[in-house]
Motif scaffolding. Sequence first.
Motif, PDB file in Angstrom:
ATOM      1  N   ARG A 172      -2.877  -6.846   0.435  1.00 55.05           N
ATOM      2  CA  ARG A 172      -2.720  -7.071   1.875  1.00 55.05           C
ATOM      3  C   ARG A 172      -2.513  -8.565   2.168  1.00 55.05           C
ATOM      4  O   ARG A 172      -1.620  -8.937   2.927  1.00 55.05           O
ATOM      5  CB  ARG A 172      -3.981  -6.558   2.576  1.00 55.05           C
ATOM      6  N   GLU A 173      -3.326  -9.409   1.506  1.00 60.26           N
ATOM      7  CA  GLU A 173      -3.178 -10.862   1.688  1.00 60.26           C
ATOM      8  C   GLU A 173      -1.775 -11.331   1.302  1.00 60.26           C
ATOM      9  O   GLU A 173      -1.259 -12.303   1.828  1.00 60.26           O
ATOM     10  CB  GLU A 173      -4.146 -11.595   0.768  1.00 60.26           C
ATOM     11  N   HIS A 175       1.786  -7.208   1.678  1.00 59.64           N
ATOM     12  CA  HIS A 175       2.286  -5.848   1.420  1.00 59.64           C
ATOM     13  C   HIS A 175       1.843  -4.887   2.534  1.00 59.64           C
ATOM     14  O   HIS A 175       0.767  -5.055   3.114  1.00 59.64           O
ATOM     15  CB  HIS A 175       1.750  -5.319   0.081  1.00 59.64           C
ATOM     16  N   ASN A 176       2.680  -3.867   2.776  1.00 63.05           N
ATOM     17  CA  ASN A 176       2.256  -2.802   3.698  1.00 63.05           C
ATOM     18  C   ASN A 176       2.374  -1.426   3.023  1.00 63.05           C
ATOM     19  O   ASN A 176       2.326  -0.402   3.682  1.00 63.05           O
ATOM     20  CB  ASN A 176       3.044  -2.848   5.015  1.00 63.05           C
ATOM     21  N   ASN A 189      -6.612  -1.236   4.508  1.00 61.16           N
ATOM     22  CA  ASN A 189      -5.847  -2.471   4.281  1.00 61.16           C
ATOM     23  C   ASN A 189      -4.418  -2.385   4.819  1.00 61.16           C
ATOM     24  O   ASN A 189      -3.589  -3.258   4.537  1.00 61.16           O
ATOM     25  CB  ASN A 189      -5.821  -2.798   2.784  1.00 61.16           C
ATOM     26  N   GLY A 190      -4.127  -1.327   5.553  1.00 57.68           N
ATOM     27  CA  GLY A 190      -2.802  -1.187   6.161  1.00 57.68           C
ATOM     28  C   GLY A 190      -1.701  -0.931   5.143  1.00 57.68           C
ATOM     29  O   GLY A 190      -0.546  -1.316   5.353  1.00 57.68           O
ATOM     30  N   LEU A 191      -2.057  -0.277   4.029  1.00 57.35           N
ATOM     31  CA  LEU A 191      -1.069  -0.016   2.975  1.00 57.35           C
ATOM     32  C   LEU A 191      -0.691   1.465   2.962  1.00 57.35           C
ATOM     33  O   LEU A 191      -1.548   2.332   2.747  1.00 57.35           O
ATOM     34  CB  LEU A 191      -1.641  -0.400   1.602  1.00 57.35           C
TER      35      LEU A 191
END
Length: 393
Positions: free
Chosen positions: A59-60, A63-64, A100-102
């Motif tokens: 995430r940092e 990446h999505n 983590n919004g992935l």
Amino acid sequence: MIREPASFLWGAATSAHQVEGNNIHNDWWQWEQKTPGAVKSGAADDHYRLFREDFALARELGHNAHRLSLEWSRLELKEGQWNEGAIDHYREVLECLRENGLASFVTLHHFTNPMWLSKRGGWENKETPRLFARYAEMVAEHLGDLIDFWVTINEPMVYVTQSYWRACWPPQRHSLRATLKVIRHMAYGHRLAYENIHRVKPQAKVGIANSVIAFSPDSERKVGDKLAAGLNDWWYNHRFFGLTKGTHDFIGLNYYFPRKLGVKIMPLRVEQMPVSGLQSDLGWPIKAEGLTHILSYMKRYRLPIYITENGLADADDSRRADFIRDHLRAIERAQEGGADVRGYLHWSLLDNFEWIEGFKPRFGLVEVNYETMARKPRPSAYVYKAIIEQARK
Ligand code: IFM
């Protein structure tokens, strides 16, 4: 500029046996223990324990999306018995991706088989497609609410070639009959799994991750060379799609390198000719235009396309940033030509266990110190991040 940058999926990929560590109940693990000279996967990246840290890092890095595989041998430790502990673990893993919004790409088979299956003949057994589809159904029931994209089988043609033709991966068979049978069974397994997943989750997006090679003739003027390139393209890049027609909601492609073929006589044979230019640490030629070429043919399936793997072994990180930039440009060019590419997953998020090559090849955006398990993003990981941020502006 990548089309639809707001909805485009950017991320990286891994697979269970290569990163989790201690997958002691599958055929690869058993084979590593008993085969002289084989590198043991051991604790790998200890990702089974450290997945939270790894996803936070992804995430940092901007990446999505993230692609991972479930380890069948953990989920079905004994034939027909689902392991609640493993199901709970993978729920936590998939929930962590969401936190983590992935977006998740979940592979069900990435080269390894449970030991109980391998003792029954693995993919040579005609019962295996049904057993695989039952496993897919179980995953759909228990974890399906957390899965965005399903990859039933990773690189079926690589698996069958290495395991049943070249005989360098377990079960180390060399037999044309077995090779053809395993391809048939894997295709049938995919089709049954596709149906089962859709029965439980009608809206599921299901596909495979197909390894593709950009074949070209050594000489455009030689009919034999052109025939060799065309036949290889048909067999390696398209055959599995042909056998599984109508059971793909998207096209997943793993692209690494091109291959130039030349026909020689006395004795008659097809040879791989040298490709000029840069290479990876494994000697794989780097040619981003091969990806544009492949994509221009994959348009024919009229389905959304995701690059489910693309990367290189590059221990000193001297080529990775350019590699990523060039391959993303190759995708843009293909989009301009009408290919509906909607995501790019770099191989790999982490350095990992590269099968018979062991731990030496370094494919990671993130370097792993195998003694301390410390993670350290490489400079190219930040270049990729900057590209993603720029595209989203
Ligand atoms: O590490 C592998 C992966 O398991 C499948 N695709 C190719 C990668 C690099 O060799």
